[in-house]
Enzyme design. Structure first.
Site, PDB file in Angstrom:
ATOM      1  N   LEU A  92     -22.975  33.658  36.543  1.00 51.42           N
ATOM      2  CA  LEU A  92     -21.903  32.672  36.475  1.00 51.42           C
ATOM      3  C   LEU A  92     -20.664  33.413  35.998  1.00 51.42           C
ATOM      4  CD1 LEU A  92     -23.469  29.452  34.869  1.00 51.42           C
ATOM      5  CD2 LEU A  92     -22.937  29.869  37.268  1.00 51.42           C
ATOM      6  N   ASP A  93     -19.533  33.054  36.550  1.00 50.39           N
ATOM      7  CA  ASP A  93     -18.281  33.692  36.185  1.00 50.39           C
ATOM      8  C   ASP A  93     -17.952  33.414  34.715  1.00 50.39           C
ATOM      9  OD1 ASP A  93     -16.063  35.213  36.723  1.00 50.39           O
ATOM     10  OD2 ASP A  93     -14.855  33.525  37.412  1.00 50.39           O
ATOM     11  N   PHE A  94     -17.124  34.264  34.143  1.00 46.86           N
ATOM     12  CA  PHE A  94     -16.681  34.136  32.756  1.00 46.86           C
ATOM     13  C   PHE A  94     -16.207  32.718  32.434  1.00 46.86           C
ATOM     14  CE2 PHE A  94     -12.792  34.257  30.077  1.00 46.86           C
ATOM     15  CZ  PHE A  94     -13.349  34.645  28.863  1.00 46.86           C
ATOM     16  N   GLU A 326     -19.325  31.098  42.416  1.00 45.14           N
ATOM     17  CA  GLU A 326     -18.347  30.162  41.877  1.00 45.14           C
ATOM     18  C   GLU A 326     -16.952  30.709  41.985  1.00 45.14           C
ATOM     19  OE1 GLU A 326     -19.384  32.883  38.585  1.00 45.14           O
ATOM     20  OE2 GLU A 326     -20.508  31.737  40.045  1.00 45.14           O
TER      21      GLU A 326
END
Length: 326
Positions: A92-94, A326
């Protein structure tokens, strides 16, 4: 953080002995202690990742990561022979919150790897996007590549954009849940499903159709920095491994009770109905075309006692990078 043992077997991710977290309040700051657990078995943990937290970082000044939260909560499960310390099944992105799966041994990691490689995994995200999306449902099919323009090399871009390198076919589905206002501005609450996996895919696709995600500073070209977070949340995750079905939904953070800036005005689709349809569609596909009970992919990580090699670590990072839609 409040955690209760699941009694209802129909709750996503619930099975005898699994744990279900009530989730973090929408504006609660991240800390080492407030790791939210959605699912736990002998082979997998699914966490409700906080927004603005990296999975891992080798930078000395970034000490609060998902890896450090997991090591604090489950010190006995950390494996020094792996690149991340834990076997993250995807990314998952930051800036993205929500469901993220962690395999607790090499055999489980191999089983999850097989599901991702064979496109058997179902993922659905919730988002608030700018503007009122007029179509009830959209299929977005822009090819996405790396942006090589000076000052924008941290971004992805759609095919045809100046400096767009090596674009690959990508497909996302957007379904409108609600129209409303966020801090007085028109926004839509949507369910997003990535049908392919490309870095920043959902963020790029939403921006490309004129409805960037609320709070996405990067893909609004640095104009949308007002909200306290980027409004993208990994809501539903289904991984049908050979040994067990990992299926969870992470609590919806985009509700007025948790964020008073969000005021829904019109319902277009019910979230529960859409997720039920996704579950039924996934179960049908698994029953008719899945090879989950067949032999494992020979490329998948196997249950052996040798330390992870540098080449395996590189392959792992490449695989994770390909599955950060995402």
């Amino acid at each position: 953080m409040s955690i209760c043992r699941v009694q209802n077997p129909h709750v996503f991710g619930a099975e005898r002995g699994s744990l279900f977290s009530l989730g973090f309040p929408a504006m609660e700051p991240v800390s080492l202690d407030n790791l939210s657990i959605l699912y736990q078995s002998a082979d997998f943990i699914v966490v409700n990742k906080h927004w603005d937290v990296r999975i891992d970082s080798k930078m000395w000044y970034e000490k609060l990561t998902l890896q450090s939260q997991l090591k604090h909560r489950f010190p006995e499960l950390a494996d020094p022979d792996t690149y991340y310390g834990f076997r993250f099944c995807h990314q998952l992105d930051f800036s993205t919150s929500g469901a993220l799966c962690v395999a607790l041994n090499k055999a489980a990691a191999g089983s999850a790897y097989k599901c991702f490689k064979e496109r058997m995994v179902t993922k659905a995200y919730l988002a608030l996007v700018r503007g009122h999306v007029q179509e009830a449902k959209l299929t977005i099919e822009y090819a996405i590549g790396k942006n090589t323009t000076e000052g924008m090399t941290h971004m992805m871009c759609i095919e045809g954009t100046e400096g767009c390198e090596n674009p690959k076919p990508c497909q996302s589905e957007l379904t409108v849940l609600e129209h409303g206002l966020y801090s007085g501005d028109p926004v839509s609450k949507v369910l997003l499903q990535p049908l392919t996996g490309r870095t920043h895919q959902l963020r790029v696709h939403c921006s490309a159709v004129g409805h960037p995600i609320v709070g996405d500073f990067t893909y609004s070209l640095k104009t949308d920095g007002g909200p306290f977070r980027m409004m993208l949340h990994a809501y539903y995750l289904r991984i049908p491994t050979a040994k067990e079905l990992v299926e969870v939904s992470a609590p919806d953070p985009f509700v007025p009770a948790l964020d008073s800036h969000w005021m829904p005005q019109q319902t277009v689709h019910r979230l529960d109905d859409l997720i039920q349809h996704l579950k039924e569609k996934s179960a049908w596909a698994e029953g008719t075309g899945s090879e989950a009970d067949g032999p494992q992919n020979p490329e998948a990580p196997q249950e052996v006692d040798t330390p992870e090699t540098e080449e395996q670590g590189t392959q792992c990072r490449e695989w994770l990078a390909e599955w950060a839609p995402e």
